[in-house]
Design an enzyme around this catalytic site. Structure first.
Site, mmCIF file in Angstrom:
data_model
loop_
_atom_site.group_PDB
_atom_site.id
_atom_site.type_symbol
_atom_site.label_atom_id
_atom_site.label_comp_id
_atom_site.label_asym_id
_atom_site.label_seq_id
_atom_site.Cartn_x
_atom_site.Cartn_y
_atom_site.Cartn_z
ATOM 1 N N GLY A 46 -2.569 -17.206 -1.213
ATOM 2 C CA GLY A 46 -3.503 -16.447 -0.548
ATOM 3 C C GLY A 46 -4.525 -15.719 -1.397
ATOM 4 O O GLY A 46 -4.347 -15.847 -2.535
ATOM 5 N N GLN A 51 -9.992 -8.975 -3.377
ATOM 6 C CA GLN A 51 -9.748 -9.679 -4.666
ATOM 7 C C GLN A 51 -10.840 -10.510 -5.420
ATOM 8 O O GLN A 51 -10.871 -10.857 -6.492
ATOM 9 C CB GLN A 51 -8.552 -10.789 -4.489
ATOM 10 C CG GLN A 51 -7.249 -9.936 -4.089
ATOM 11 C CD GLN A 51 -6.254 -11.112 -4.162
ATOM 12 O OE1 GLN A 51 -6.012 -11.621 -3.088
ATOM 13 N NE2 GLN A 51 -5.223 -11.199 -5.119
ATOM 14 N N CYS A 91 0.797 -11.884 -7.555
ATOM 15 C CA CYS A 91 -0.424 -11.546 -7.056
ATOM 16 C C CYS A 91 -1.576 -11.803 -8.058
ATOM 17 O O CYS A 91 -1.441 -11.695 -9.394
ATOM 18 C CB CYS A 91 -0.579 -10.064 -6.792
ATOM 19 S SG CYS A 91 -2.242 -9.505 -6.161
ATOM 20 N N LEU A 92 -2.694 -12.630 -7.552
ATOM 21 C CA LEU A 92 -3.771 -13.084 -8.632
ATOM 22 C C LEU A 92 -4.203 -11.887 -9.187
ATOM 23 O O LEU A 92 -4.995 -12.276 -10.294
ATOM 24 C CB LEU A 92 -4.821 -14.135 -7.681
ATOM 25 C CG LEU A 92 -4.023 -15.226 -7.024
ATOM 26 C CD1 LEU A 92 -5.064 -15.960 -6.415
ATOM 27 C CD2 LEU A 92 -3.494 -16.225 -8.175
ATOM 28 N N HIS A 133 1.528 -9.309 2.430
ATOM 29 C CA HIS A 133 0.918 -9.147 1.183
ATOM 30 C C HIS A 133 -0.711 -9.137 1.457
ATOM 31 O O HIS A 133 -1.471 -8.186 0.778
ATOM 32 C CB HIS A 133 1.146 -10.218 0.240
ATOM 33 C CG HIS A 133 0.846 -10.271 -1.231
ATOM 34 N ND1 HIS A 133 1.417 -10.165 -2.260
ATOM 35 C CD2 HIS A 133 -0.908 -10.290 -1.385
ATOM 36 C CE1 HIS A 133 0.624 -9.905 -3.221
ATOM 37 N NE2 HIS A 133 -0.493 -10.399 -2.980
ATOM 38 N N GLU A 134 -1.258 -10.072 2.076
ATOM 39 C CA GLU A 134 -2.657 -10.109 2.297
ATOM 40 C C GLU A 134 -3.053 -8.924 3.160
ATOM 41 O O GLU A 134 -4.318 -8.453 2.761
ATOM 42 C CB GLU A 134 -3.076 -11.393 2.835
ATOM 43 C CG GLU A 134 -2.951 -12.477 2.297
ATOM 44 C CD GLU A 134 -2.971 -12.530 0.787
ATOM 45 O OE1 GLU A 134 -3.834 -11.847 0.320
ATOM 46 O OE2 GLU A 134 -2.432 -13.311 0.066
ATOM 47 N N HIS A 137 -3.334 -5.889 0.975
ATOM 48 C CA HIS A 137 -4.603 -5.820 0.303
ATOM 49 C C HIS A 137 -5.870 -5.510 1.172
ATOM 50 O O HIS A 137 -6.673 -4.703 0.500
ATOM 51 C CB HIS A 137 -5.386 -7.219 -0.294
ATOM 52 C CG HIS A 137 -4.494 -7.759 -1.395
ATOM 53 N ND1 HIS A 137 -4.739 -7.306 -2.490
ATOM 54 C CD2 HIS A 137 -3.671 -9.153 -1.664
ATOM 55 C CE1 HIS A 137 -4.127 -7.924 -3.682
ATOM 56 N NE2 HIS A 137 -3.484 -9.049 -2.939
HETATM 57 O O1 GNR Z 1 -0.126 -16.823 -5.070
HETATM 58 C C1 GNR Z 1 0.490 -15.735 -4.578
HETATM 59 N N1 GNR Z 1 1.621 -15.790 -4.421
HETATM 60 C C2 GNR Z 1 2.411 -14.999 -3.588
HETATM 61 C C3 GNR Z 1 3.911 -15.077 -3.548
HETATM 62 C C4 GNR Z 1 4.738 -14.315 -2.952
HETATM 63 C C5 GNR Z 1 4.579 -13.332 -1.911
HETATM 64 C C6 GNR Z 1 2.744 -13.147 -1.998
HETATM 65 C C7 GNR Z 1 1.994 -14.225 -2.631
HETATM 66 S S1 GNR Z 1 0.341 -13.946 -2.454
HETATM 67 C C8 GNR Z 1 -0.120 -14.430 -3.994
HETATM 68 C C9 GNR Z 1 -1.916 -14.560 -4.071
HETATM 69 C C10 GNR Z 1 -2.482 -13.271 -3.708
HETATM 70 O O2 GNR Z 1 -2.555 -12.647 -4.626
HETATM 71 N N2 GNR Z 1 -2.537 -13.026 -2.638
HETATM 72 O O3 GNR Z 1 -3.263 -11.742 -2.396
HETATM 73 NI NI NI Z 2 -2.458 -10.592 -3.891
#
Ligand code: GNR
Ligand code: NI
Length: 167
Positions: A46, A51, A91-92, A133-134, A137
């Site tokens: 995601g 980001q 998270c990236l 998660h998104e 953000h």
């Molecule tokens: O790549 C991602 N892996 C992930 C693994 C478990 C739960 C959420 C994620 S999202 C993350 C990419 C990212 O930072 N998205 O905002």
């Molecule tokens: Ni993330």
């Protein structure tokens, strides 16, 4: 198509309030394509607009193994959430850190697609966790915010080390 640099914690753009998207035009479609390209390049499942430094309510997702199921959520909201889980997350924007975050097992999301059409999608498993998660953000929240102060400090050090070794 263009790659965008991903911003890392503690960049303030990850914490800024995001604005709703109102124009579903060609410019938006270009941005969405760039976000997919960036997400695939970074091997993420995601990527949310903050980001790449943009304070917009937009995220792209692909939780498929073959990396061929694009899913875009614009102006999303969680209609309901049920159950509890503690999935491991990364998270990236916090590279090198992987830890557990409290999530609902199942969520129903209402959002708009790239043409502005509203849709609802119920999800469980990885997609449900990724939605949460998104959407976090888009609200200036990161998964490390859920960690204990000690674990957060360890995450901060891991991140510093990771970024040092990257140069
Ligand atoms: O790549 C991602 N892996 C992930 C693994 C478990 C739960 C959420 C994620 S999202 C993350 C990419 C990212 O930072 N998205 O905002
Ligand atoms: Ni993330």
């Amino acid at each position: 198509m263009a790659l965008h640099p991903v911003v890392y914690l503690p960049d303030s753009r990850l914490r800024a309030p995001t604005q709703a998207i109102t124009q579903f035009d060609a410019e938006l479609k270009t941005l969405i394509n760039d976000m997919y390209e960036t997400m695939y390049h970074e091997n993420g499942i995601g990527l949310a607009a903050p980001q790449i430094g943009l304070s917009l309510k937009l995220a792209v997702i692909d939780v498929s193994e073959k990396r061929n199921e694009k899913f875009c959520i614009i102006n999303p909201e969680i209609l309901y959430a049920e159950g509890e889980a503690m999935p491991g997350e990364g998270c990236l924007s916090v590279p090198g850190v992987y830890d557990k975050a409290p999530r609902a097992l199942k969520v129903k999301v209402r959002a708009q697609d790239e043409n502005g059409n509203f849709f609802e999608r119920e999800a469980d498993g990885l997609l449900a966790h990724c939605f949460q998660h998104e959407i976090d953000h888009l609200n200036g929240k990161l998964f490390v915010d859920y960690l204990s102060p000690l674990k957060r400090q360890m995450a901060r050090k891991k991140l510093e080390k990771y970024l040092r070794h990257q140069k």
